[in-house]
Design an enzyme around this catalytic site. Sequence first.
Site, PDB file in Angstrom:
ATOM      1  CD  GLU A 370      -2.889  -1.228   2.315  1.00 26.78           C
ATOM      2  OE1 GLU A 370      -4.052  -1.587   2.075  1.00 26.78           O
ATOM      3  OE2 GLU A 370      -2.482  -0.904   3.453  1.00 26.78           O
ATOM      4  CG  ASP A 453      -7.780  -5.223   5.021  1.00 27.78           C
ATOM      5  OD1 ASP A 453      -7.233  -5.269   6.121  1.00 27.78           O
ATOM      6  OD2 ASP A 453      -8.020  -4.160   4.428  1.00 27.78           O
ATOM      7  CD  GLU A 481      -9.710  -1.097   8.226  1.00 30.78           C
ATOM      8  OE1 GLU A 481      -9.533  -0.734   7.052  1.00 30.78           O
ATOM      9  OE2 GLU A 481      -8.857  -1.733   8.886  1.00 30.78           O
TER      10      GLU A 481
END
Length: 860
Positions: A370, A453, A481
């Site tokens: 990323e 993820d 998240e």
Amino acid sequence: MPVTAAAGLVGTGGSAWAVGREEVVAALRTTADGNYDGSDLWLRYMPVSDPGLLRKYRESVTTVIVENADRNKVYRHSTNLSMAPGSTERLVETTLAAARDELVRGLGGLLDQAVPVKTSPGDRIPDGAVIVGTRDSSSAVRQYTSADDLAPVGDDGYLIRSFSRGTQRFTVIAGNTEAGALYGTFAFLRRLQTHKPITRLDISESPRVKNRHLNNWETVRLYAGNNASGTGGLSGENGTIFNFAATGASAGRNLPVILDRYIVVARAMASVGINGITINLVNADNVYLTAQYIAQEAALADALRPYGIKIALSINYTAPTDPRFAPDTLTNEQLDPHGDEFRGWWNRRARMLRDSIPDFTGFTVKANSEGQPGPQDFGDDHGDGANAIAAAVAPLGMKIYWRTFVYNADVDEDRLKRAYLEFGYIDDERRPDGTRGRFLDNVFLQTKNGPLDFQAREPVHPMFGRMENTNQALELQVTQEYTGQDEMLCYLAPMWEEVLKTDTYATDERGRLLGKRLMGHIVDGTAQRHSDTAIVGVANLGNADNVTGHHFSQANLFAFGRQSWDWTLDSADIAADWVRMTWSNREHVVGTIVKMMMGSWEALVSYQTPLGIAHQFRSSDHYGPNPAERLARDDWSPVYYNKADSVGLGYDRSPTGSDFTAQYFPTLEARYGNIGTVPENLLMWFHHVSWDHRMRSGRIFWDELVYRYQMGVQYVTWMRLTWDSLQPSLDARRFSEVKAKLAIHEADAGDWRDTCVNYWKEFSGRDNPVDDGPLSIKIVVNGRTIGGFDLSASSYTIPVAAGASPKITKVKPADRAARYEILSQADDVPGQAIVRVTKEDFFGPIVKNYVFIMEHDTVL
């Protein structure tokens, strides 16, 4: 306001340390009123409410004896370390002092009276004494606990034993180390907090995993800031737990000044056995390696150290090129992982840290992921990069936690396959001595529980068990998240329990199944004989009053610690302990809240990503749904994962698709690769499922999918209604704050259901199923049977002939296990009737309120 030991007096010999009763009562009155903010986490220590039990506890605990509590002072680098003005917490200099103070605080609160602390047992151990220490610190511990008794519990473990000598009854809490004694102290207090027996004890505990750490992600994915949105800070703070560079009104509260919340969090971490924290984001800012920040980090380490907590840092692979370190900087050409310049730079920086923080544990690295730089940018691989830094810090006793969250699109079309393809061959590489595995012994590969993820449900990551020759750290996400952030009540321990108790079917080099092969066995080292083990929790501790942003998010931090200590624990038992320690010991309250918690994760899976559909989140915040979104990068796009078309839904990773299943051990490879044997809750992780595929319920896939979305929302409705029923039993502020969150939760769960189902309709060409759902009903009005109710609708119009009665005379549930109640009837037309239908389903109770709008039928 917490009860602190600061009010006590320490004597010599056998004299007592006591906290004044008036101060204890005043502090408890403050936390007992309706404005309690949750800032004590699960260490609130409210008085035992059962009079009989309180009497027994008072008889069993009359005195605390901690010998030599102040002898072994922990290292303190910062000469000017101090608490912020007005603090109620205090700094301690030894771990036994932390244990002593916790007993003063905890027993004073729980027993609603001060309990004296003696520095020596004297000639005769008092009846009801609680003795805490090690064989080295305490003559009483030496007398009643042998070295052989303590040997099995190791460095962090403890014994809690009851003794009876004539008329004397007393308890010994002992560890081989002061940290072990501290953990035992918290375990003993937990028994009182949860109203368990504290007599006839013979407890021996030690952690199954050696390194039990948090990764704090500062402001990214921060849902616990104290501003209105929960994502940042007020008064110059950035919203995270620790202040390094606050401005304005908070400028004077930066480290090395220690704030109350630092000590509260340290106590809470120690209470569940968490022994390390990486304090900054994995997308690392090099400022944490500067001299100014190292001085502040040293102060933080000084404050945490008595609680057995060591700190670490996340680093950037190319930090040596940062001009802030001039003249000690390198060029890109000098970033050769095999060269002396690169290794020497990291050794020098690590020595700077060690000089200020002698127990500094090491570095966490996110590389080639990323946008973060890494060895692949310079023609090297992850083994080269990890080993270079590991070799540089190994002489200092430090470790490298190298994250495997990589997904270079050039490696394979299927994102889920990429990590193993980048790391597996390094683990298999043969060394000159004939052994396998190139990674050094002080390298941990830090791998998420699933291959994508932190989704609410994923298959276990195939790297666990496959990396036989490399230390692996399991990475779990405590901050929510993808699981509701600070808005949704989602207890994550059942998910982690499912992960840790999943059978990997790992085999030895001859292909024989290992005797111990659950994920937990892989992580704790017993499966493949790894002696150094680790679990890491991604946390976002904030400066909100309750530290976690949602009162129920505290349960996830608590559960992470308990499951890291012992992954075999039952998540429902952990929930019950937390509820008793945090909310109430009243049985109906405990039972109700635990039931809410235990179904909350499965409900979230159902209304967000049921049956294995993955990553349907909008990219802006990873909170709400956007299954139609296409992004510049394909594997960030929800459409990449759903593959929706006229045939069906889901990503084919079977042997006829990407063949991701081949990365698993043979038993799981076969199970996941066959649509007939794959667990249905993982169905779309591995298969593109046709809309007409027959499910085990007998329904076709489309119908089952829609009902799952609806059931998830129906569970949240049940939680909201159930929470309302608890109002008389809970303190006002926290009750109202959770009530407000549940209203948001229900609305947003409905948005997930409607957004996703409506998008899938575009491909399936089908309407929502009716009349066969778990809460489907038909009603009889004026002799007519009326059905066909879409369970996603908020209300239904019922035509009533002129002059006919609008009363519902009969309700017919589709499921015999469903129950109904007519809450109200329409007295006239137009009018409204409400029918509530409930059912206990596979993940808990579900509720549907049917709102019927009775109107004149113009046709009839």
